[in-house]
Design a protein around this motif. Structure first.
Motif, PDB file in Angstrom:
ATOM      1  N   LYS A   1     -17.276  11.239  22.369  1.00  0.00           N
ATOM      2  CA  LYS A   1     -17.521  12.626  23.314  1.00  0.00           C
ATOM      3  C   LYS A   1     -16.108  12.766  22.477  1.00  0.00           C
ATOM      4  CE  LYS A   1     -18.282  16.132  25.542  1.00  0.00           C
ATOM      5  NZ  LYS A   1     -17.728  16.317  25.052  1.00  0.00           N
ATOM      6  N   ILE A   2     -15.657  12.022  22.162  1.00  0.00           N
ATOM      7  CA  ILE A   2     -13.523  13.051  21.867  1.00  0.00           C
ATOM      8  C   ILE A   2     -13.632  12.625  20.070  1.00  0.00           C
ATOM      9  CG2 ILE A   2     -12.541  12.014  24.370  1.00  0.00           C
ATOM     10  CD1 ILE A   2     -10.886   9.659  22.870  1.00  0.00           C
TER      11      ILE A   2
ATOM     12  N   ILE B   1     -12.113  13.065   7.834  1.00  0.00           N
ATOM     13  CA  ILE B   1     -11.843  13.712   7.527  1.00  0.00           C
ATOM     14  C   ILE B   1     -10.965  12.661   5.737  1.00  0.00           C
ATOM     15  CG2 ILE B   1     -10.145  15.454   8.482  1.00  0.00           C
ATOM     16  CD1 ILE B   1      -8.704  13.152   8.088  1.00  0.00           C
ATOM     17  N   ALA B   2     -12.124  13.509   4.685  1.00  0.00           N
ATOM     18  CA  ALA B   2     -11.921  13.472   3.191  1.00  0.00           C
ATOM     19  C   ALA B   2     -10.176  13.724   2.697  1.00  0.00           C
ATOM     20  CB  ALA B   2     -12.507  13.240   2.545  1.00  0.00           C
ATOM     21  N   VAL B   3      -9.305  12.724   2.882  1.00  0.00           N
ATOM     22  CA  VAL B   3      -7.705  13.526   1.907  1.00  0.00           C
ATOM     23  C   VAL B   3      -7.532  12.535   0.801  1.00  0.00           C
ATOM     24  CG1 VAL B   3      -7.989  14.829   3.727  1.00  0.00           C
ATOM     25  CG2 VAL B   3      -6.658  12.542   3.328  1.00  0.00           C
ATOM     26  N   ASN B   4      -7.493  13.323  -0.350  1.00  0.00           N
ATOM     27  CA  ASN B   4      -7.032  12.870  -1.674  1.00  0.00           C
ATOM     28  C   ASN B   4      -5.904  11.675  -0.991  1.00  0.00           C
ATOM     29  OD1 ASN B   4      -8.902  13.656  -3.020  1.00  0.00           O
ATOM     30  ND2 ASN B   4      -7.470  15.941  -3.661  1.00  0.00           N
ATOM     31  N   LYS B   5      -5.716  10.932  -1.721  1.00  0.00           N
ATOM     32  CA  LYS B   5      -4.639   9.609  -0.963  1.00  0.00           C
ATOM     33  C   LYS B   5      -3.513  10.426  -2.015  1.00  0.00           C
ATOM     34  CE  LYS B   5      -3.093   5.107  -1.501  1.00  0.00           C
ATOM     35  NZ  LYS B   5      -3.302   3.874  -2.274  1.00  0.00           N
ATOM     36  N   SER B   6      -3.230  10.952  -3.258  1.00  0.00           N
ATOM     37  CA  SER B   6      -1.811  11.529  -3.474  1.00  0.00           C
ATOM     38  C   SER B   6      -2.023  12.620  -4.586  1.00  0.00           C
ATOM     39  CB  SER B   6      -1.097  10.429  -3.722  1.00  0.00           C
ATOM     40  OG  SER B   6      -1.382   9.835  -5.103  1.00  0.00           O
TER      41      SER B   6
ATOM     42  N   GLY C   1     -11.190   9.124   6.785  1.00  0.00           N
ATOM     43  CA  GLY C   1     -10.698   8.666   8.411  1.00  0.00           C
ATOM     44  C   GLY C   1     -11.815   9.002   9.044  1.00  0.00           C
ATOM     45  N   ILE C   2     -11.277   8.614  10.624  1.00  0.00           N
ATOM     46  CA  ILE C   2     -11.750   9.975  11.507  1.00  0.00           C
ATOM     47  C   ILE C   2     -10.995   9.808  12.452  1.00  0.00           C
ATOM     48  CG2 ILE C   2     -13.247   9.404  14.272  1.00  0.00           C
ATOM     49  CD1 ILE C   2     -14.748   6.996  12.761  1.00  0.00           C
ATOM     50  N   ILE C   3     -10.833  11.500  13.038  1.00  0.00           N
ATOM     51  CA  ILE C   3      -9.940  11.639  13.715  1.00  0.00           C
ATOM     52  C   ILE C   3     -10.615  12.262  15.055  1.00  0.00           C
ATOM     53  CG2 ILE C   3      -8.058  12.923  12.221  1.00  0.00           C
ATOM     54  CD1 ILE C   3      -9.356  15.149  12.332  1.00  0.00           C
ATOM     55  N   THR C   4     -10.046  12.219  16.081  1.00  0.00           N
ATOM     56  CA  THR C   4      -9.917  12.541  17.615  1.00  0.00           C
ATOM     57  C   THR C   4      -9.688  13.184  17.811  1.00  0.00           C
ATOM     58  OG1 THR C   4      -8.448  10.851  18.491  1.00  0.00           O
ATOM     59  CG2 THR C   4     -10.003  10.053  18.092  1.00  0.00           C
ATOM     60  N   GLU C   5      -9.813  14.281  19.608  1.00  0.00           N
ATOM     61  CA  GLU C   5      -9.129  14.946  20.074  1.00  0.00           C
ATOM     62  C   GLU C   5      -7.962  15.152  20.405  1.00  0.00           C
ATOM     63  OE1 GLU C   5     -11.905  16.891  22.894  1.00  0.00           O
ATOM     64  OE2 GLU C   5     -13.685  16.746  21.956  1.00  0.00           O
TER      65      GLU C   5
ATOM     66  N   ILE D   1     -10.518  22.054   9.685  1.00  0.00           N
ATOM     67  CA  ILE D   1      -9.563  20.885  10.607  1.00  0.00           C
ATOM     68  C   ILE D   1      -9.415  20.063   9.483  1.00  0.00           C
ATOM     69  CG2 ILE D   1     -10.175  18.354  11.718  1.00  0.00           C
ATOM     70  CD1 ILE D   1     -12.081  19.685  13.059  1.00  0.00           C
ATOM     71  N   LEU D   2      -9.214  20.311   7.651  1.00  0.00           N
ATOM     72  CA  LEU D   2      -9.402  19.153   6.777  1.00  0.00           C
ATOM     73  C   LEU D   2      -7.619  19.705   6.464  1.00  0.00           C
ATOM     74  CD1 LEU D   2      -9.886  16.996   4.772  1.00  0.00           C
ATOM     75  CD2 LEU D   2     -10.798  19.115   3.562  1.00  0.00           C
ATOM     76  N   ARG D   3      -8.437  21.071   6.402  1.00  0.00           N
ATOM     77  CA  ARG D   3      -6.353  21.490   6.077  1.00  0.00           C
ATOM     78  C   ARG D   3      -5.554  21.391   6.939  1.00  0.00           C
ATOM     79  NH1 ARG D   3      -9.002  28.005   5.159  1.00  0.00           N
ATOM     80  NH2 ARG D   3     -10.268  27.538   3.172  1.00  0.00           N
TER      81      ARG D   3
END
Length: 210
Positions: free
Chosen positions: A118-119, A124-129, A138-142, A177-179
């Protein structure tokens, strides 16, 4: 699904390691008094190593599994909730960094961490560098936490996120959110907002529908 923290191996280590440390301290003292500095340095190195082991055993990373919920639940409470759940396994293969995790109606179990579904804020998928050929997923939470899933080649990132979105409605890959998720202040703000919104245990349990 819940793993024991205090296994017999850990308990034995907590009992035995202080004895080893005591012997090393006594031996170090004798070596210093005898002027055997090279021997003393060996005992210092051994003492640091065994002290590190003792601290790791005596203060286990529950603690890692409670990363998301530690503000609201004790280990025993988490265990009680988890034991009521039926978990299934999700597997992502045919990529450079294959991964799997477990999920139930109310929980994800990812990289040894329990995450209330629920939270979950998003994936997100971001370039390592800037020049790296890899993308970190990874997963991000509220409540402003993040759990690493995998590090895949850039050309595989879309394949991974599309499959995850298809399987789990929590993973939306929201562009906004990704930004924002690449900045530390984003997570600090999320933690503050969630703490204001969910101030105590019962609010957390009700919000997560546990």
């Amino acid at each position: 699904m819940i793993k024991k923290i205090w296994t017999w191996k850990r308990i034995s280590s907590v009992i035995i390691l202080p004895m080893v440390i005591f012997i090393l301290v006594s031996s170090l003292r004798l070596a210093v008094l005898a002027g055997e500095m090279q021997v003393a340095l060996m005992f210092v190195a051994a003492l640091i190593f065994f002290t590190y082991l003792f601290v790791g055993c005596a203060y286990p990373k529950r603690f890692a599994c409670m990363k998301i919920v530690k503000r609201y639940l004790s280990f025993r409470e988490l265990k009680d909730f988890i034991e009521k759940e039926k978990f299934n396994r999700f597997v992502m293969e045919d990529i450079s960094d294959p991964f799997d995790f477990y999920y139930s109606e109310n929980w994800f179990f990812v990289k040894e961490v329990y995450v209330p579904r629920k939270i979950v804020l998003d994936i997100i998928a971001v370039n390592k560098s800037l020049f790296s050929p890899f993308t970190v997923i990874g997963i991000i939470t509220e409540n402003g936490e993040a759990v690493f899933l995998a590090q895949v080649k850039k050309e595989e990132a879309d394949q991974v996120t599309i499959k995850l979105k298809k399987e789990f409605p929590e993973f939306r890959c929201d562009v906004q959110i990704l930004r924002e998720a690449i900045y530390k202040r984003f997570y600090k703000e999320k933690k503050r907002q969630f703490a204001d919104k969910i101030p105590d245990k019962m609010e957390f349990i009700n919000y997560c529908r546990l």
